[in-house]
Design an enzyme around this catalytic site. Structure first.
Site, short mmCIF file in Angstrom:
data_model
loop_
_atom_site.label_atom_id
_atom_site.label_comp_id
_atom_site.label_asym_id
_atom_site.label_seq_id
_atom_site.Cartn_x
_atom_site.Cartn_y
_atom_site.Cartn_z
N ALA A 1 -29.10 54.94 -11.55
CA ALA A 1 -28.19 55.86 -12.24
C ALA A 1 -27.73 56.97 -11.31
O ALA A 1 -28.42 57.99 -11.13
CB ALA A 1 -28.88 56.42 -13.48
N LEU A 2 -26.55 56.76 -10.71
CA LEU A 2 -25.97 57.73 -9.79
C LEU A 2 -24.67 58.30 -10.38
O LEU A 2 -24.48 59.51 -10.47
CB LEU A 2 -25.68 57.04 -8.44
CG LEU A 2 -25.00 57.87 -7.35
CD1 LEU A 2 -25.94 58.97 -6.84
CD2 LEU A 2 -24.57 56.99 -6.16
N THR B 1 -25.24 49.80 -14.77
CA THR B 1 -25.40 48.34 -14.86
C THR B 1 -26.81 48.02 -15.34
O THR B 1 -27.77 48.59 -14.82
CB THR B 1 -25.15 47.71 -13.47
OG1 THR B 1 -23.84 48.08 -13.06
CG2 THR B 1 -25.25 46.20 -13.51
N GLY C 1 -27.73 47.73 -0.92
CA GLY C 1 -27.09 47.18 -2.12
C GLY C 1 -25.77 46.51 -1.79
O GLY C 1 -25.43 45.46 -2.35
N GLN D 1 -3.75 29.89 -8.59
CA GLN D 1 -2.42 29.36 -8.25
C GLN D 1 -2.48 27.84 -8.01
O GLN D 1 -1.63 27.10 -8.48
CB GLN D 1 -1.89 30.10 -7.00
CG GLN D 1 -0.41 29.91 -6.76
CD GLN D 1 0.45 30.54 -7.86
OE1 GLN D 1 -0.02 31.36 -8.64
NE2 GLN D 1 1.69 30.13 -7.94
N ILE D 2 -3.50 27.39 -7.29
CA ILE D 2 -3.64 25.95 -7.02
C ILE D 2 -3.81 25.17 -8.32
O ILE D 2 -3.28 24.09 -8.50
CB ILE D 2 -4.82 25.69 -6.04
CG1 ILE D 2 -4.44 26.19 -4.64
CG2 ILE D 2 -5.21 24.21 -6.01
CD1 ILE D 2 -5.57 26.15 -3.63
N GLY E 1 -2.57 26.00 -11.14
CA GLY E 1 -1.38 26.12 -11.98
C GLY E 1 -1.76 26.58 -13.39
O GLY E 1 -2.59 27.47 -13.56
N GLU F 1 -20.48 49.86 -6.32
CA GLU F 1 -21.25 50.19 -5.10
C GLU F 1 -20.33 50.70 -3.99
O GLU F 1 -20.56 50.45 -2.80
CB GLU F 1 -22.13 49.01 -4.67
CG GLU F 1 -23.13 48.68 -5.78
CD GLU F 1 -24.38 48.00 -5.33
OE1 GLU F 1 -24.75 48.12 -4.15
OE2 GLU F 1 -25.03 47.36 -6.19
N THR G 1 -15.94 51.76 -3.73
CA THR G 1 -14.67 51.02 -3.72
C THR G 1 -14.32 50.59 -2.28
O THR G 1 -14.88 51.11 -1.31
CB THR G 1 -13.53 51.93 -4.23
OG1 THR G 1 -13.46 53.07 -3.35
CG2 THR G 1 -13.78 52.41 -5.66
#
Ligand code: CAA
Length: 387
Positions: A124-125, A160, A244, A342-343, A345, A369, A371
């Site tokens: 918890a930060l 989390t 982490g 995308q592949i 579809g 953890e 950005t």
């Protein structure tokens, strides 16, 4: 340089892969849809030794190395990133800090409970007003007049595993005037008076990993449950995140691997214009770039894991290695998952295939953890020596 894995590393990789294929993959979509916490699987993973891979057997863990941890995280996260999140918090964010800064009693009590899978841990930060700017926290801990305990008043967000955690590593200021140097770490028991949980976050991805706010109101924390010294908390928080971030990089590699493998199978199988779509150069180009970024992410993550193992002998900081691995692997996972949709579809957009889940799950690895923007700042500061 030797890229071969040791017998022990292969063993934990195989154990994690078998569990992931048999127990996680078949239920991953169901847990994603319901957002239910996979408690039975987490306990079973604890019994397999996956909740304290780097923790010595003396404290209920598996006694393996960081490369073993990364390999297992990749396998679990390839089956379901939410299981990977819960595993990484227990292993990296909870156990690591106590192993490095805790007393023998703290290791016996707190690490043993989490590493064995008996209980769940959390870190918890973050607070509602301080995410990236972690030292701007408002949570306070005040020592009692008789010096036996602290009275903690804290509000933490985005925790989390918070809804299911028995113990937390929590950061609060004992000297607000001192800024980052006034922050202290504490071990908090969620079953004690003064602890409460707030709303559970409705999330885009990693939906089976539960996240909530927590609040401490006049919570009595005995002095024995302070982790490290007063004022050492920010250093502890940051060095725990150094490790982490390697776990999150491994989680990203797992998601990317699953997205790539699904795309490869689809490209071999799906026909259009009378041919397998894998024969078309535009699909081949995507597959080639996906595979190359996947392998680059894997190598950077394994290199960071190796650096952590070396740092245990030398005491060197691994901040840059952890940040580079997380930055590259998380952006590779997001890009690879995007190409996978995308592949596929229309099928990539359907909940009947797992690729849309990989796409949603990949996003968090660029956020939590630290950005991608924070990772770039950390790497550039370390390279230039400038602030
Ligand atoms: N190891 C040891 N000490 C460290 C350190 C590290 N990695 N990083 C910083 N420190 C020390 C510094 O040396 C400094 O001490 P000195 O003055 O004695 O040198 C002190 O800590 C303060 O450091 P900075 O001045 O660099 O601090 P800053 O306020 O500029 O912040 C930051 C640095 C990199 C931006 C940091 O705040 C940060 O990493 N922010 C992101 C927070 C984050 O990752 N949050 C994630 C929440 S947890 C989570 O997401 C879990 C989950 O859900 C799964």
């Amino acid at each position: 340089m030797d890229f071969r894995l040791t017998d022990e590393q292969q063993m934990i990789q195989a154990a994690a892969r078998d569990f992931a294929k048999q127990q996680i993959e078949p239920v991953a979509a169901q847990f994603d849809a319901s957002g239910e916490f996979p408690l039975d699987n987490i306990q079973a993973m604890g019994e397999l030794g996956l909740m304290g891979i780097e923790v010595s057997e003396a404290y209920g863990g598996s006694g393996l190395d960081t490369i073993g941890y990364v390999l297992a995280m990749i396998e679990i996260s390839a089956a379901d990133a939410a299981h990977g999140t819960i595993m990484s918090v227990n292993n990296s964010l909870f156990c690591n800090g106590i192993l490095k800064y805790g007393t023998e009693d703290q290791k016996q009590k707190y690490v043993r409970a989490i590493a064995s899978g008996e209980k769940i841990g959390a870190y918890a930060l973050t607070e509602p007003q301080s995410g990236s700017d972690a030292s701007a926290m408002k949570s306070r801990a005040v020592m009692s007049a008789d010096g036996t305990h602290y009275l903690i008043n804290a509000r933490k967000s985005w925790i989390t595993s918070g809804p299911y955690a028995r113990y937390l590593v929590l950061f609060a200021s004992t000297d607000p005037e001192a800024g980052a140097k006034g922050i202290t770490a504490f071990l908090v028991d969620t079953e004690k008076a003064g602890f409460s949980r707030g709303k559970t976050e409705p999330k885009l991805g990693i939906r089976a990993s539960a996240t909530c706010e927590v609040e401490l109101t006049d919570y009595h924390c005995p002095v024995e449950d302070r982790l490290g010294e007063e004022g050492e908390g920010f250093k502890i928080a940051m060095s725990v995140l150094d490790a982490g971030r390697i776990g999150i990089a491994a989680q990203a590699v797992g998601i990317a691997q699953a997205a790539y493998e699904a795309s490869l199978a689809y490209a071999r199988d799906r026909k259009a214009f009378g041919k397998e779509i894998g024969t078309f150069q535009m699909i081949q180009s995507k597959l080639a770039d996906m595979k190359t970024r996947l392998e680059a992410a894997r190598l950077l993550t394994l290199k960071a894991a190796w650096s952590k193992m070396e740092s245990e002998k030398t005491g060197a900081r691994i901040t840059t290695e952890g940040s580079m691995a997380k930055l590259f692997a998380s952006e590779a996972a997001m890009w690879i998952a995007h190409q996978a949709v995308q592949i596929h579809g229309g099928m990539g957009y359907s909940k009947e295939m797992p690729v849309e889940r990989y796409f949603r799950d990949a996003k968090i690895t660029e956020i939590y953890e630290g950005t991608s923007e924070i990772q770039r700042m950390v790497i550039a500061r370390s390279e230039t020596g400038l602030r």
